[in-house]
Design a protein around this motif. Sequence first.
Motif, mmCIF file in Angstrom:
data_model
loop_
_atom_site.group_PDB
_atom_site.id
_atom_site.type_symbol
_atom_site.label_atom_id
_atom_site.label_comp_id
_atom_site.label_asym_id
_atom_site.label_seq_id
_atom_site.Cartn_x
_atom_site.Cartn_y
_atom_site.Cartn_z
ATOM 1 N N ALA A 137 0.849 -1.194 0.000
ATOM 2 C CA ALA A 137 0.000 0.000 0.000
ATOM 3 C C ALA A 137 0.883 1.242 0.000
ATOM 4 N N PRO A 138 0.612 2.178 -0.887
ATOM 5 C CA PRO A 138 1.447 3.385 -0.917
ATOM 6 C C PRO A 138 1.313 4.177 0.375
ATOM 7 N N PRO A 139 2.413 4.598 0.953
ATOM 8 C CA PRO A 139 2.330 5.356 2.210
ATOM 9 C C PRO A 139 1.713 6.724 1.987
ATOM 10 N N ALA A 140 0.983 7.184 2.970
ATOM 11 C CA ALA A 140 0.407 8.526 2.898
ATOM 12 C C ALA A 140 1.542 9.546 2.944
ATOM 13 N N ALA A 141 1.564 10.431 1.977
ATOM 14 C CA ALA A 141 2.665 11.399 1.893
ATOM 15 C C ALA A 141 2.210 12.635 1.140
ATOM 16 N N GLY A 142 2.952 13.700 1.333
ATOM 17 C CA GLY A 142 2.688 14.914 0.568
ATOM 18 C C GLY A 142 3.197 14.764 -0.865
ATOM 19 N N HIS A 143 2.758 15.651 -1.735
ATOM 20 C CA HIS A 143 3.152 15.610 -3.137
ATOM 21 C C HIS A 143 3.624 16.993 -3.567
ATOM 22 N N LEU A 144 4.698 17.013 -4.323
ATOM 23 C CA LEU A 144 5.185 18.279 -4.847
ATOM 24 C C LEU A 144 4.247 18.791 -5.930
ATOM 25 N N HIS A 145 3.955 20.076 -5.877
ATOM 26 C CA HIS A 145 3.181 20.713 -6.946
ATOM 27 C C HIS A 145 4.003 20.657 -8.238
ATOM 28 N N PRO A 146 3.330 20.509 -9.409
ATOM 29 C CA PRO A 146 4.079 20.461 -10.668
ATOM 30 C C PRO A 146 5.054 21.622 -10.846
ATOM 31 N N LEU A 147 4.671 22.815 -10.397
ATOM 32 C CA LEU A 147 5.584 23.960 -10.508
ATOM 33 C C LEU A 147 6.873 23.711 -9.731
ATOM 34 N N MET A 148 6.757 23.089 -8.584
ATOM 35 C CA MET A 148 7.945 22.824 -7.777
ATOM 36 C C MET A 148 8.835 21.765 -8.424
ATOM 37 N N LYS A 149 8.202 20.813 -9.126
ATOM 38 C CA LYS A 149 8.996 19.803 -9.836
ATOM 39 C C LYS A 149 9.777 20.434 -10.982
ATOM 40 N N VAL A 150 9.102 21.316 -11.730
ATOM 41 C CA VAL A 150 9.784 22.008 -12.829
ATOM 42 C C VAL A 150 10.863 22.931 -12.265
ATOM 43 N N ARG A 151 10.563 23.594 -11.157
ATOM 44 C CA ARG A 151 11.542 24.469 -10.524
ATOM 45 C C ARG A 151 12.796 23.691 -10.123
ATOM 46 N N SER A 152 12.609 22.504 -9.555
ATOM 47 C CA SER A 152 13.755 21.685 -9.151
ATOM 48 C C SER A 152 14.597 21.289 -10.356
ATOM 49 N N ALA A 153 13.928 20.998 -11.480
ATOM 50 C CA ALA A 153 14.668 20.633 -12.693
ATOM 51 C C ALA A 153 15.491 21.820 -13.206
ATOM 52 N N TYR A 154 14.886 23.012 -13.225
ATOM 53 C CA TYR A 154 15.597 24.208 -13.665
ATOM 54 C C TYR A 154 16.784 24.498 -12.745
ATOM 55 N N ARG A 155 16.539 24.394 -11.452
ATOM 56 C CA ARG A 155 17.595 24.694 -10.479
ATOM 57 C C ARG A 155 18.773 23.736 -10.658
ATOM 58 N N GLN A 156 18.478 22.456 -10.895
ATOM 59 C CA GLN A 156 19.544 21.477 -11.081
ATOM 60 C C GLN A 156 20.373 21.787 -12.322
ATOM 61 N N ILE A 157 19.719 22.254 -13.378
ATOM 62 C CA ILE A 157 20.445 22.610 -14.610
ATOM 63 C C ILE A 157 21.393 23.769 -14.353
ATOM 64 N N PHE A 158 20.910 24.802 -13.660
ATOM 65 C CA PHE A 158 21.776 25.941 -13.338
ATOM 66 C C PHE A 158 22.988 25.490 -12.518
ATOM 67 N N LEU A 159 22.745 24.643 -11.527
ATOM 68 C CA LEU A 159 23.849 24.192 -10.675
ATOM 69 C C LEU A 159 24.850 23.361 -11.477
ATOM 70 N N GLU A 160 24.343 22.529 -12.403
ATOM 71 C CA GLU A 160 25.232 21.733 -13.247
ATOM 72 C C GLU A 160 26.106 22.615 -14.134
ATOM 73 N N MET A 161 25.586 23.798 -14.502
ATOM 74 C CA MET A 161 26.341 24.718 -15.363
ATOM 75 C C MET A 161 27.230 25.658 -14.554
ATOM 76 N N GLY A 162 27.312 25.451 -13.239
ATOM 77 C CA GLY A 162 28.222 26.227 -12.414
ATOM 78 C C GLY A 162 27.687 27.555 -11.934
ATOM 79 N N PHE A 163 26.389 27.733 -11.914
ATOM 80 C CA PHE A 163 25.787 28.990 -11.467
ATOM 81 C C PHE A 163 25.605 28.975 -9.948
ATOM 82 N N THR A 164 25.571 30.154 -9.373
ATOM 83 C CA THR A 164 25.322 30.337 -7.941
ATOM 84 C C THR A 164 23.945 30.956 -7.760
ATOM 85 N N GLU A 165 23.169 30.432 -6.811
ATOM 86 C CA GLU A 165 21.813 30.933 -6.603
ATOM 87 C C GLU A 165 21.838 32.237 -5.810
ATOM 88 N N MET A 166 21.089 33.231 -6.286
ATOM 89 C CA MET A 166 21.009 34.534 -5.627
ATOM 90 C C MET A 166 19.957 34.506 -4.526
#
Length: 497
Positions: free
Chosen positions: A217-246
């Motif tokens: 049975a799948p455990p009860a858990a919170g779910h990331l909003h789609p915007l947050m999933k896309v945000r995480s993907a964008y953030r990972q790309i910036f970090l991979e390219m050597g950028f620093t978060e402001m």
Amino acid sequence: MNGDSLQECVLKQIGKYEAVDSNVLAAALEVDHQAIVGAIKSIQCFGDVIKVEPRNNKKWCVTDEGKLVIKNGSYEYNIYQAVPTEGILQSELLQKVSNAKIGFSKAMSNKMIKVDKKCEGGARVFRNQEDLKDETWSNLVALQNGNVGQVGEKVLAELKKRKLAQEVVNKSFFVEKGEAFTLKLEKPETDLTAQMIQDGSWKTKTFKEYNYNALGAPPAAGHLHPLMKVRSAYRQIFLEMGFTEMPTNSFVESSFWNFDALFQPQQHPARDAHDTFFINDPAISTKFPQEYLERVKTVHSKGGFGSQGYRYDWKIDEAQKNVLRTHTTAVSARMLYNLAQQKEFKPVKYFSIDRVFRNETLDATHLAEFQQVEGVVADRSVTLGDLMGVLHEFFRKLGVHQLRFKPAYNPYTEPSMEVFGYHSGLKKWVEIGNSGVFRPEMLRPMGLPEDVNVIAWGLSLERPTMIKLGIDNIRDLVGHKVDLQMVYDSPICQMDF
């Protein structure tokens, strides 16, 4: 059933035969067939007690209308019988027999009767043949008695067309004994308890086999909003390219950092209340780098660094007004100013992903707030070509392999470009961002060296997410109308351009 359960009665009947049909069981036990089917399925839950094979038996049967024909005769034969040897007026015949129109039409097509329209008094009906039998009645009786072989395929099709007969699929089960056949059902235990071990009853118990392939049975858990999933993907790309978060944790900015530091004139329409949210309390900011503020004032009102400026009376009152930031470029301006204050310039790559606010008219594609993605690169002698190269690499990591650039205008970048990507799913070019090289009128008052250029680009987070999820109304993605099931089911971010 002598107090036995239906399942046990079914097992006793099965024990009498090597194999038996469920219809036979229903007849033997005088129980509805569906009840027998339910009992068989419940017995199957006890393991290999019985073996079951589903069967579909097709059977022709007479409909309710067909039964009336068997009782009263076919419509066409009744018409034939009502016609005397000397004939009868057609109008009189149609009033004499029930279902006369159907019977008359069928009798005519079967050439059982004929009509002479030249007779005196009107059309007159005569028998076309003598001593005919009611073939329709005979065929229906044969079907009712189970003698389908006596009725031809064409006749069956005709009876079905006339809704006098129908082909019924009788679903049943062929049942035979299984390897663990027993007359007494015992529900297998699912747990080995301490009591069973103590009294030794576990030795005689039947235990249910573990299904190691079953999903938990799948455990009860919170779910990331789609915007947050896309945000995480964008953030990972910036970090991979050597950028620093402001740091973007300040939603409130002074007009100075939000507009003036970017060389945006104080008369610009974007600074109007129709486009920007102004703060009432605190209404103004007073802490600014004084020397930098004077240089910004000068470049606006008199020009400098190769520019003639805007030639207007720059007012500190306008610069002090607090607003909800309209873009994260205000944060970029602060970061570039801090960079310029260092003793020795070092190239930097910054990025930010955060909320900005615009006084927009709400519709299917606009809200009063949205997420802005921004990238900034400051280095010596970087050019428009470097910007295009960085954009190609950035969007390639997002899955966008075809880019186009279109000249555009921004107050604080020159040259400026709109960025378009080809979306294979939509089969068209989609605007996915804006970009440019920061103007000297913005950079030099900060104190950055003359050979240092800054390239930048930005895009929204919501638009690519809407394209990804097939959403055409932004209010279905953000706000109180969001379907929580969509949040639960949204996939990992892959832009699929």
